[in-house]
Design a protein around this motif. Structure first.
Motif, PDB file in Angstrom:
ATOM      1  N   GLY A  70       0.822  -1.205   0.000  1.00 37.45           N
ATOM      2  CA  GLY A  70       0.000   0.000   0.000  1.00 37.45           C
ATOM      3  C   GLY A  70       0.853   1.251   0.000  1.00 37.45           C
ATOM      4  N   MET A  71       0.378   2.229   0.721  1.00 39.07           N
ATOM      5  CA  MET A  71       1.081   3.507   0.823  1.00 39.07           C
ATOM      6  C   MET A  71       1.487   3.740   2.284  1.00 39.07           C
ATOM      7  SD  MET A  71       1.328   5.047  -2.151  1.00 39.07           S
ATOM      8  CE  MET A  71       0.608   5.044  -3.790  1.00 39.07           C
ATOM      9  N   SER A  72       1.669   5.002   2.639  1.00 45.19           N
ATOM     10  CA  SER A  72       1.942   5.406   4.008  1.00 45.19           C
ATOM     11  C   SER A  72       1.131   6.643   4.330  1.00 45.19           C
ATOM     12  CB  SER A  72       3.441   5.704   4.215  1.00 45.19           C
ATOM     13  OG  SER A  72       4.217   4.536   4.103  1.00 45.19           O
ATOM     14  N   ASP A  73       0.996   6.913   5.615  1.00 37.27           N
ATOM     15  CA  ASP A  73       0.337   8.127   6.100  1.00 37.27           C
ATOM     16  C   ASP A  73       1.395   8.963   6.805  1.00 37.27           C
ATOM     17  OD1 ASP A  73      -2.019   6.928   5.218  1.00 37.27           O
ATOM     18  OD2 ASP A  73      -2.272   5.894   7.136  1.00 37.27           O
ATOM     19  N   PRO A  74       2.248   9.664   6.053  1.00 38.57           N
ATOM     20  CA  PRO A  74       3.441  10.266   6.667  1.00 38.57           C
ATOM     21  C   PRO A  74       3.141  11.578   7.393  1.00 38.57           C
ATOM     22  CG  PRO A  74       3.455  10.675   4.328  1.00 38.57           C
ATOM     23  CD  PRO A  74       2.249   9.818   4.595  1.00 38.57           C
ATOM     24  N   TYR A  75       3.930  11.801   8.421  1.00 39.22           N
ATOM     25  CA  TYR A  75       4.021  13.089   9.103  1.00 39.22           C
ATOM     26  C   TYR A  75       5.466  13.259   9.570  1.00 39.22           C
ATOM     27  CZ  TYR A  75       3.914  10.657  13.640  1.00 39.22           C
ATOM     28  OH  TYR A  75       4.209   9.856  14.713  1.00 39.22           O
ATOM     29  N   GLN A 126       1.152  17.967  10.034  1.00 37.58           N
ATOM     30  CA  GLN A 126      -0.098  17.256   9.826  1.00 37.58           C
ATOM     31  C   GLN A 126       0.167  15.923   9.131  1.00 37.58           C
ATOM     32  OE1 GLN A 126      -2.619  19.962   7.654  1.00 37.58           O
ATOM     33  NE2 GLN A 126      -3.509  20.788   9.527  1.00 37.58           N
ATOM     34  N   VAL A 127      -0.762  15.001   9.292  1.00 37.13           N
ATOM     35  CA  VAL A 127      -0.668  13.693   8.647  1.00 37.13           C
ATOM     36  C   VAL A 127      -1.316  13.779   7.269  1.00 37.13           C
ATOM     37  CG1 VAL A 127      -1.258  11.265   8.812  1.00 37.13           C
ATOM     38  CG2 VAL A 127      -0.706  12.551  10.878  1.00 37.13           C
ATOM     39  N   VAL A 128      -0.571  13.365   6.255  1.00 32.07           N
ATOM     40  CA  VAL A 128      -1.098  13.312   4.888  1.00 32.07           C
ATOM     41  C   VAL A 128      -1.414  11.851   4.591  1.00 32.07           C
ATOM     42  CG1 VAL A 128      -0.687  13.850   2.474  1.00 32.07           C
ATOM     43  CG2 VAL A 128       0.292  15.303   4.264  1.00 32.07           C
ATOM     44  N   CYS A 182       4.428  10.637  -1.340  1.00 35.63           N
ATOM     45  CA  CYS A 182       4.969  11.942  -1.767  1.00 35.63           C
ATOM     46  C   CYS A 182       4.107  13.042  -1.159  1.00 35.63           C
ATOM     47  CB  CYS A 182       5.000  12.052  -3.295  1.00 35.63           C
ATOM     48  SG  CYS A 182       6.001  10.786  -4.098  1.00 35.63           S
ATOM     49  N   PRO A 183       4.154  13.193   0.148  1.00 38.79           N
ATOM     50  CA  PRO A 183       3.269  14.185   0.793  1.00 38.79           C
ATOM     51  C   PRO A 183       3.722  15.605   0.506  1.00 38.79           C
ATOM     52  CG  PRO A 183       4.777  13.280   2.397  1.00 38.79           C
ATOM     53  CD  PRO A 183       5.039  12.519   1.107  1.00 38.79           C
ATOM     54  N   LYS A 184       2.764  16.498   0.545  1.00 39.63           N
ATOM     55  CA  LYS A 184       3.025  17.935   0.432  1.00 39.63           C
ATOM     56  C   LYS A 184       2.409  18.591   1.673  1.00 39.63           C
ATOM     57  CE  LYS A 184       3.086  18.065  -4.633  1.00 39.63           C
ATOM     58  NZ  LYS A 184       4.526  18.305  -4.718  1.00 39.63           N
ATOM     59  N   TRP A 185       3.306  19.133   2.511  1.00 42.80           N
ATOM     60  CA  TRP A 185       2.840  19.745   3.760  1.00 42.80           C
ATOM     61  C   TRP A 185       2.653  21.258   3.609  1.00 42.80           C
ATOM     62  CZ3 TRP A 185       6.886  15.968   4.532  1.00 42.80           C
ATOM     63  CH2 TRP A 185       6.435  14.791   5.131  1.00 42.80           C
ATOM     64  N   GLY A 186       3.683  21.945   3.162  1.00 35.35           N
ATOM     65  CA  GLY A 186       3.588  23.401   3.029  1.00 35.35           C
ATOM     66  C   GLY A 186       3.392  24.108   4.360  1.00 35.35           C
ATOM     67  N   GLU A 187       4.087  23.648   5.385  1.00 31.75           N
ATOM     68  CA  GLU A 187       3.942  24.237   6.710  1.00 31.75           C
ATOM     69  C   GLU A 187       5.175  25.062   7.054  1.00 31.75           C
ATOM     70  OE1 GLU A 187       2.774  21.518   9.719  1.00 31.75           O
ATOM     71  OE2 GLU A 187       1.322  20.462   8.461  1.00 31.75           O
ATOM     72  N   MET A 188       4.985  25.981   7.976  1.00 30.47           N
ATOM     73  CA  MET A 188       6.059  26.887   8.368  1.00 30.47           C
ATOM     74  C   MET A 188       6.153  26.925   9.889  1.00 30.47           C
ATOM     75  SD  MET A 188       6.755  30.195   9.605  1.00 30.47           S
ATOM     76  CE  MET A 188       5.308  31.178   9.250  1.00 30.47           C
ATOM     77  N   TYR A 189       7.400  26.834  10.398  1.00 33.38           N
ATOM     78  CA  TYR A 189       7.658  26.933  11.824  1.00 33.38           C
ATOM     79  C   TYR A 189       8.806  27.928  12.032  1.00 33.38           C
ATOM     80  CZ  TYR A 189       5.629  22.281  11.067  1.00 33.38           C
ATOM     81  OH  TYR A 189       4.864  21.254  10.643  1.00 33.38           O
TER      82      TYR A 189
END
Length: 1666
Positions: A335-340, A353-355, A360-367
């Motif tokens: 299958g796939m994965s649910d990456p964070y 966040q969990v994708v 090939c997740p895309k988060w687009g988050e800033m810290y």
């Protein structure tokens, strides 16, 4: 049997393995005895008894199984921990043996195998090993004698606690290595200490009351501790403090014994170790620090809680190619994965966040994270797959934040480690902390435009707020009169931080630091709540708007703050610092990611030579000469395109994948570039050269101006395509290469004659390098094979190979080429390293060695330096020299062909007087091509005896422009929309040969007078470009004329144009150059100094052993020039010329400093210009020895002095009967231009004129007639009545009161009174004073306002004429307020004139404490004489807390200020006037101290004479006038009559007795009673009396009486004693304050106050008075 095996190796009874050898010393019997049988039976019974009891009581078997599982887990954890401890101790004991076993000999362990920047400190470990037993003795004593009694006294349950055994063992702590950081600031020493402690410590504790035993047996601690030694001071002990902390948590492992064995149960062991680590982290892990001050008076708070190094903004963008962890049907279907992702920097952790369902997740988050230490802190990233039970690990990576700080922005993909595949895309930005608000608006605008796709991410921050919570004082008590345990809650928006708790005190000390991210400091505030430990009872609050920080200096507030909703004296001390977060996008360095390719496997048989591709070393050089352009298209249009402008053209050339860009020529349609570019190309067909021309624009995209493609190798004018007009002149030169070293000297001679505007140097050869393979490389320190890459460096060019997989014999098979400027000087450096981080070895090949090789080719195995003896590299280096015949023919074709003549080189623009720009001889003289290029080089050892400058050297003169005045200019400033004509604010711009001068602006004048002088240096043929014909000026040498302005209706300008040729006649120096004075402070040059830098010889080597890259820096006065930097050689040659304007040849000095690339000094030479006056023809041309170099180091230069011959000076010295021509009819201009002409008697013969005109010093000052006529206006604002109520209650249905205060304005000086809360009949009783010069029409303006939170309400005004106050001298009156319904104010206005009568002092001084009488001291500075170098002198006057500064004079030995100042004096017998002189406020010149009491003995209280300066030369003096005026106050007479007119109402009286007991050495104060206390309440007041011995405000100097309830005439009859000597008491003031204990928070608790000066009381006999 036992005896024979007791000492056998491996025996269980061996001493090494025995837990306690002392117990095994007793001899056991030979057979089994009864005790052992009973012990075995007991163990079996103890194991079976729980099973029996569980069955007997019918207990569930699950409980039994659970207990068995707990025991098994404990046993496993215990055995694993003991195994780790045994392994660590065994490794510690056998470290040297294991190291020698891995590396068979010391030759196999070269020095570079260790960490390159971490040094071993075995000497320190030996010292620790020696002192460790004594450290153990100290710690044992500390535990038994100090800690144990403290624990026993803390609780009744622990009264029987004892340490039965304390043994710290013989395993000392080790320092594995120390890394010293040298890139940090100079004021600190920064060390990283790697600590490893594997201790055999044994500590046993017993509590006999509960039969409880516990202990520790073995501790492991590993980590890196950072040690900062700062600040560094210039006194013993050199280091001011030591700061220690762990950047990351150290690894801790504790082996428990006894009852604490329970802590080894799985789950509890992690919890216990974590709790201990949390305790350590609260003191020693960032951001916490342990600071130990070594000197007194050190600001420890700044060291313990410094500002962060910066902030990193982390953009977590996306990931790619992550492993798929969610499999189905037992892995049959993937299958796939649910990456964070989890990002961590120190204690700061962020989870993305969990994708779902993707690799090939895309988060687009800033810290945003705070970085405390760089280098050191890292960004740690871990990626997980989210699962319901346990999350699967997908990989991790680390990023060193020091790289982010260096690069500013890092936008890269980072490969995940410890996994098969996967990478993460980050954008990391380093934000600098700015201490000003200059860029705040830009930051806020940039943050608004920043989009954050994830909703969970916070908005970007514009600033960071650092708050240091120090302490508080006088907090209120808890209920029941108990002391609270205060803690503080700080909140900024939604973020709240809590401080530690300070137990049972009203004066807590926290010393905590907090940081907050601030999105917009203009709108936010920090809220502070002081609470008790239970968080329910509030002890006070405070709110600070961050906008207040924006207006404070350095964006910080470091002060006490009064707490709201707290006690009357409750306050808190806080240091708040705001810093703007700025991303410096202008200096972002380009980052590149090195791609790693797989290398081929190495062959087992080593080849003896390389086998490159047949096309290796077949390239040539294409040389592109960009000369000029013509008829280009204008792109910069004005007025919407109605008026055509010009263009700012530049050229882009693209060939062979490389792009070159020329410089921009501003506002020119026929530009001249004269630039040269080189590119290495193969001879493959089909290659084209693309040329494009653009117009440079600042605000928008550059405009296209044409292109041309497919250019041939020739000299031609190329017409541009796709535009209306325009063509470009190019010379394209193909330079083939040959293997002929004989033509190098011819190339060198030809190369030195070429000069280009882009400072390009044509190459002499091409170096081709083929790197094939390496062999026998050493292993890494970990024992693994390295990942090897090779870096090749020649000059400023470097290339890198691919990085091979792990092997000791890598193979690359890669070819590179380098452009070589001089093969005799340059080096080829090959550096091998592991992944570009760990050095493996290096190789240096001087290119001159290739000149002796056959066909200039080196192809063989070469040994590597810094590696193992067997390490070698196989490469081929081939040198190809430029074909002289073809290249020179091509170049001469472009110069000599009639059909396409080469353009003349552009004139080098003249440097401005304030600029430092070099003018080389090659740029001054037009280029000439020799008839023959093949010139035999001179022998290397033959040195010329003199320089050989060009024919134009020292042939220049000076054009001197005198801008005098203008007449009948046009009025441009129209008024009333053009209905009324105004004037103009004219200034002049003068442009000659590219040099622009600008005069000052004369305000509102159509006939302005400038009287300014400008000088420009130029060769003769350049002046033809001016609007005014220079040919006539040079011929006549002097032109004075009115020039009519063109393109306007009217106006003309008066100029004097003077051509000043230069001559080698030193007698011209004695003319009166210094008698001219100009408004722009210009000083005409007396001479021109021309310096020709030829060459140097036998310069020393650099510290690294390499030859230097020599450059010369010439300094004369404020003018500095630099030559070019030569290639590496000990005998550099520059052939460059420079000039300097000389104002005084007798004093100025020429300094020539030589250095290697401007960083390492090579030597210097100092030439006083006056030495040239004694040389023939004023010329010095010879070899000079260099100071600070080797004895053989010399420099060859020519220094030629040319004296300017001014026509104006000749006229003046010849005593012309009429005034100067250009000054006829204008007396003010003549007086300004030649300011000293009327007063100086000029001798008839110029040669008799002395060099220095003697000055006549005045004996006294000559101040202005108005000097010292000022007086003091003293305003006593007492009270007010019947003011208007402005604070409405219940929406206006009920009238409230007002919070009045007073504003006073007099002569631009403003005063503001205190605010009286909720009172329509307020009492202020305040006094203000100001020094004034009486002028007609002055008024005292008084306004009253009601204080509100938004805008203050108006309560009335009135005005008093100053002339009335001065005439009456004393006015005590009620003034009715105007513009309001009711209200009046009680004022006392007093004009205090000054008199020079010292007898008034006795009347004024005794009443100083009551009426604050003052004395103005008025000082005037006239002139100052000082020997030595001429400074820019300024004087600073200090008296008490008042400081004035004079203007800064121009450079002179005798400055003159003529300025007056005044000071208010409170006690002339104690205060002192200090005058400090300095040069531009930075270099002290001397000082003088005048006690004011000395003026009392002077006639008329006036000191007017020359005073010697301390700290200066004996001849240095200052002339000043200090005049003391005593204030003759009428109020003094009223006080003497027993009346006190400035008392507002009756505040009551207090009866005191003050005496001194000499035997007990105590000051006794008895408080008897009070009477007639004022009160607005019918029930009376709850009063007490507070006593303070000022100036000390500590607890020892404070006393207070009991509280008397509801009594306006209370009686106390209390006595208080103060321990102090009689002499100390005479310097104290007793402050007696009557206070209301029932006052609300909004109203003041002070009823009245008395200040008693104890020096005025006879303490021996005592006093009792009301």
């Amino acid at each position: 049997w036992f005896h024979s095996n007791k000492d056998a190796p491996g025996s269980i009874y061996s001493e090494k393995n025995a837990p306690n050898s002392g117990e095994m010393e007793t001899n056991n019997p030979q057979g089994l005895n009864a005790v052992s049988v009973l012990w075995t039976f007991g163990k079996c019974l103890g194991a079976l008894l729980p099973v029996y009891l569980a069955g007997y009581y019918r207990v569930s078997t699950s409980i039994l199984v659970f207990g068995l599982m707990v025991y098994t887990g404990w046993k496993h954890s215990r055995e694993a921990k003991e195994a780790r401890l045994r392994s660590a101790i065994h490794h510690y004991e056998n470290e040297q043996h294991i190291s020698m076993k891995i590396f068979k000999s010391k030759k196999d362990l070269p020095a570079w195998v260790n960490f390159p920047d971490v040094e071993k400190v075995e000497w320190l470990n030996k010292i620790l090993q020696q002192v460790w037993p004594f450290v153990g003795q100290y710690l044992e004593k500390l535990l038994v004698e100090t800690i144990a009694p403290s624990i026993r006294s803390s609780s009744t349950h622990l009264q029987t606690l004892t340490f039965t055994k304390v043994d710290f063992g013989d395993k000392a702590m080790k320092v594995v290595g120390v890394k010293a950081h040298t890139e940090n600031e100079k004021g600190q020493v920064l060390l990283d200490v790697y600590i490893s402690y594997v201790g055999d410590v044994e500590i046993n504790v017993e509590v006999k009351k509960y039969f409880c035993k516990a202990g520790v047996k073995g501790i492991q601690l590993h980590g890196m501790m950072r040690v900062i030694l700062e600040p560094l001071i210039g006194d013993v002990p050199i280091v001011g403090a030591v700061t220690m902390f762990f950047i990351r948590r150290p690894k801790l492992d504790i082996n428990w014994t006894g009852l604490t064995n329970l802590l080894d149960i799985p789950g509890l062991n992690i919890m216990s170790d974590t709790m201990i680590m949390d305790a350590i982290a609260s003191f020693l892990v960032l951001p916490n620090r342990l600071t130990v001050p070594l000197v007194a008076d050190l600001h420890v708070a700044q060291l313990r809680s410094p500002l962060p190094r910066g902030v990193v903004r982390i953009h977590l963008l996306e990931a790619d190619d992550l492993p798929a962890k969610d499999n189905y049907m037992k892995g049959v279907i993937s299958g796939m994965s649910d990456p964070y992702a989890v990002c961590r920097v120190g204690p700061q952790t962020f989870t993305s966040q969990v994708v779902d369902n993707t690799v090939c997740p895309k988060w687009g988050e800033m810290y945003e994270v705070i970085v405390h230490e760089v280098p050191g802190q890292e960004l740690e990233v871990e990626v997980y797959d989210k699962d319901p039970d346990k999350d699967d690990f997908l990989g991790r990576t680390k990023v060193d934040l020091a790289l982010v700080k260096k690069s500013k922005v890092v936008d890269e993909w980072f490969t995940l480690k410890e996994t098969k595949s996967g990478r993460v895309h980050f954008r990391l930005e380093w934000l600098v902390l700015q201490p000003s608000t200059e860029r705040l608006e830009e930051v806020l605008h940039r943050n608004e435009s920043m989009t954050v796709s994830s909703k969970s991410s916070d908005p970007p921050s514009a600033a960071i707020l650092a708050v240091y919570l120090d302490k508080a004082e006088a907090l209120p008590m808890k209920k029941g009169n108990k002391e609270p345990s205060p803690m503080v809650q700080m909140s900024v928006q939604d973020v709240t931080r809590e401080s530690r708790t300070s137990w049972t005190t009203i004066n807590p000390v926290w010393e905590d630091a907090f940081t907050f991210f601030i999105p917009d400091p203009r709108k936010q505030s920090i809220d502070i709540q002081v609470k008790d430990n239970d968080r329910t009872q509030s002890l006070g609050s405070l709110s600070i708007p961050l906008s207040r920080l924006l207006s404070s200096p350095n964006l910080s507030l470091d002060q006490w703050f009064q707490l709201d909703n707290s006690g009357s004296a409750s306050r808190i001390y806080i240091n708040t610092v705001l810093r703007v977060l700025w991303l410096d996008e202008e200096n972002i360095s380009a980052t590149s990611t090195e791609a790693a390719n797989l290398a081929a496997d190495l062959s087992k048989i080593r080849p003896q030579q390389t086998s490159p591709d047949p096309s290796f070393a077949t390239e040539g050089v294409l040389r592109i000469h960009l000369l000029e352009g013509q008829n280009l298209v204008p792109k910069d249009n004005m007025i919407g395109g109605m008026v055509k402008g010009k263009s700012d053209p530049y050229v882009k050339i693209n060939i062979g994948g490389e792009t070159f860009e020329s410089r921009v020529i501003n506002r020119n349609l026929n530009p001249t570039w004269n630039e040269m570019y080189e590119v290495v190309l193969t001879t493959l067909p089909g290659q084209e050269l693309h040329l494009e021309v653009f117009d440079k624009d600042m605000d928008m995209k550059d405009d296209f101006m044409g292109r041309y493609e497919s250019l041939g190798a020739r000299t031609y004018w190329y017409t541009l395509n796709d535009v209306k007009s325009g063509r470009v002149h190019l010379v394209l030169e193909w330079v083939p290469t040959v293997s002929e070293p004989d033509i190098l000297d011819q190339l060198f001679q030809f190369q030195t004659r070429q000069s280009f505007n882009n400072k390009a140097v044509p190459s002499m050869a091409l170096l081709f390098v083929f790197v094939e393979r390496s062999d026998g490389l050493p292993l890494k320190k970990s024992g693994k094979e390295p990942k090897v890459g090779a870096e090749l460096v020649v000059g400023g060019t470097s290339h890198k190979t691919t990085v091979c997989d792990r092997t000791t014999s890598p193979q690359w098979d890669e070819a590179f080429y380098f452009l070589v400027r001089d093969p005799r000087e340059e080096l080829l450096i090959v550096k091998l390293s592991h992944c570009w981080t760990l050095p493996i070895g290096s190789l240096v090949v001087p290119l001159r060695e290739l000149l002796s090789e056959p066909d200039l080719v080196l192809d063989q195995w070469l040994s590597l330096d810094g590696a193992s003896p067997d390490s070698q590299i196989l490469l081929k280096a081939e040198l190809k020299v430029r074909n002289t015949q073809k290249s020179t023919q091509a170049r001469f074709y472009s110069v000599d062909t009639p059909s396409s003549p080469a353009p003349s080189l552009p004139a080098i623009p003249l440097p401005k007087p304030e600029e430092t720009k070099k003018v080389t001889a090659t740029e001054e003289v037009p280029q000439k091509v020799p008839e023959e290029v093949s010139v035999e080089p001179s022998p290397a050892e033959t040195l010329p005896t003199h320089t050989n400058p060009g024919p134009g050297f020292a042939s220049e003169g000076v054009l001197r422009i005198h801008l005098l005045e203008a007449q009948n200019l046009i009025a441009k400033d129209n008024l009333m929309g053009g209905l009324k004509k105004g004037k103009s604010d004219p200034y002049v711009k003068i442009n000659i040969g590219g040099v622009t001068f600008k005069s000052h602006v004369v305000k509102e004048n159509l006939n302005p007078t400038w009287n300014e002088m400008f000088e420009v240096w130029r060769v003769f043929f350049l002046f033809s470009r001016c609007h005014i014909s220079m040919k006539d000026i040079i011929q006549s040498q002097y032109t004075e004329q009115w020039f009519t302005l063109k393109d306007v209706k009217s106006g003309r300008v008066h100029l004097v144009l003077e051509w000043v040729p230069t001559e080698s006649e030193p007698e011209q120096l004695d003319q009166l150059q210094s008698l001219q004075s100009y408004q722009n402070k210009a000083v005409p040059a007396a001479a021109l100094l021309f310096v020709y830098m030829d060459r140097a010889h036998s310069l020393p080597f650099k510290k690294s052993g390499k030859e230097p890259k020599a450059g010369a820096e010439l300094v004369l006065g404020k003018t500095t020039y630099r030559t070019k930097v030569c290639d590496r050689t000990k005998s550099p040659q520059w052939d460059e010329a420079f000039y300097f304007l000389i104002h005084d040849p007798r004093k100025e000095i020429l300094i020539v400093r030589l250095s290697s690339a401007w960083d390492q000094a090579l030597g210097s030479v100092v030439i006083p210009v006056r030495e040239l006056l004694s040389e023939p023809g004023l010329v010095l041309d010879k070899w000079l020895s260099l100071d600070g170099a080797t004895p053989d180091s010399e420099i060859l230069l020519r220094a030629e002095l040319k004296v300017t011959q001014s026509h104006i000076h000749i006229q003046y010295l010849m005593k012309v009967s009429t005034p100067l021509t250009f000054l006829s009819g204008i007396e003010d201009i003549a007086r300004a231009t030649v300011s000293s002409l009327p007063s100086v008697s000029v001798p008839e013969a110029a040669e008799v004129l002395p060099d220095v005109i003697p000055e006549k010093r005045p004996l006294h000052t000559t101040p202005h007639p108005n000097f010292g006529i000022e007086g003091v206006l003293r305003i006593h604002i007492l009270e007010a009545k019947d003011l208007v109520a402005m604070d409405k209650v219940m929406g206006g249905l009920k009238k409230g009161k007002s919070d009045p205060y007073v504003k006073i304005n007099i002569g631009g000086v403003k005063f503001k009174s205190l605010v009286i809360k909720e009172n329509l009949n307020p009492t202020w009783n305040e006094m203000f004073e100001t020094v004034l010069s009486p002028h007609p029409g002055q008024e005292v303006q008084v306004q009253l306002y009601d204080k509100d939170l938004d805008s203050d309400d108006f309560l009335g005004r009135f005005m008093v004429r100053l002339s009335d106050v001065i005439s009456f001298q004393y006015t005590d009156q009620w003034f009715t307020l105007t513009d309001v319904k009711s209200g009046r104010v009680h004022l006392v206005l007093e004009w205090v004139p000054t008199v020079s009568e010292p007898e008034h002092l006795n009347q004024v001084c005794p009443t100083l404490f009551a009426v604050s009488s003052d004395y103005p001291l008025i000082t005037i500075l006239s002139s100052f004489k000082k020997s030595g170098k001429e400074p820019k002198a300024g004087a600073e006057l200090v008296l008490g807390k008042t400081t004035y500064r004079t203007k800064v004079c121009d450079r002179t030995k005798s400055p003159q200020w003529d300025e007056a100042f005044h000071f208010l004096i409170h006690d002339p017998k104690e205060e002192m006037l200090i005058v400090k002189l300095s040069s531009a406020w930075d270099q002290a010149l001397g000082s003088v101290v005048i006690p004011v009491k000395e003026l009392l003995s002077e006639p008329g209280l006036v000191l007017d004479k020359w005073l010697s300066l301390d700290g200066a030369t004996p001849d240095s003096q200052i002339l000043l006038r200090a005049e003391l005026k005593i204030l003759h106050s009428k109020m003094v007479e009223l006080i003497g009559q027993g009346t006190l007119p400035c008392a507002a109402g009756n505040h009551g009286q207090v009866k005191l007795s003050v005496s001194y007991a000499s035997k007990e050495k105590k000051l006794a104060v008895a408080v008897h009673a009070c009477r007639d206390l004022p009160s607005s309440s019918k029930d009376g007041l709850d009063t007490y009396i507070s006593l303070i011995l000022l100036p000390d405000k500590s607890k020892a100097a404070k006393r207070k009486t009991s509280i008397k309830k509801k009594d306006l005439n209370p009686e106390y009859n209390e006595r208080f004693d103060f321990d102090l000597s009689l002499e100390d008491a005479s310097h104290r003031h007793l402050s007696v304050s009557v206070k209301n204990s029932s006052a609300s928070f909004r109203s003041s608790d002070l009823i009245g106050q008395v200040l008693i000066e104890l020096a005025q009381i006879d303490l021996a006999s005592g006093i009792t008075e009301w």
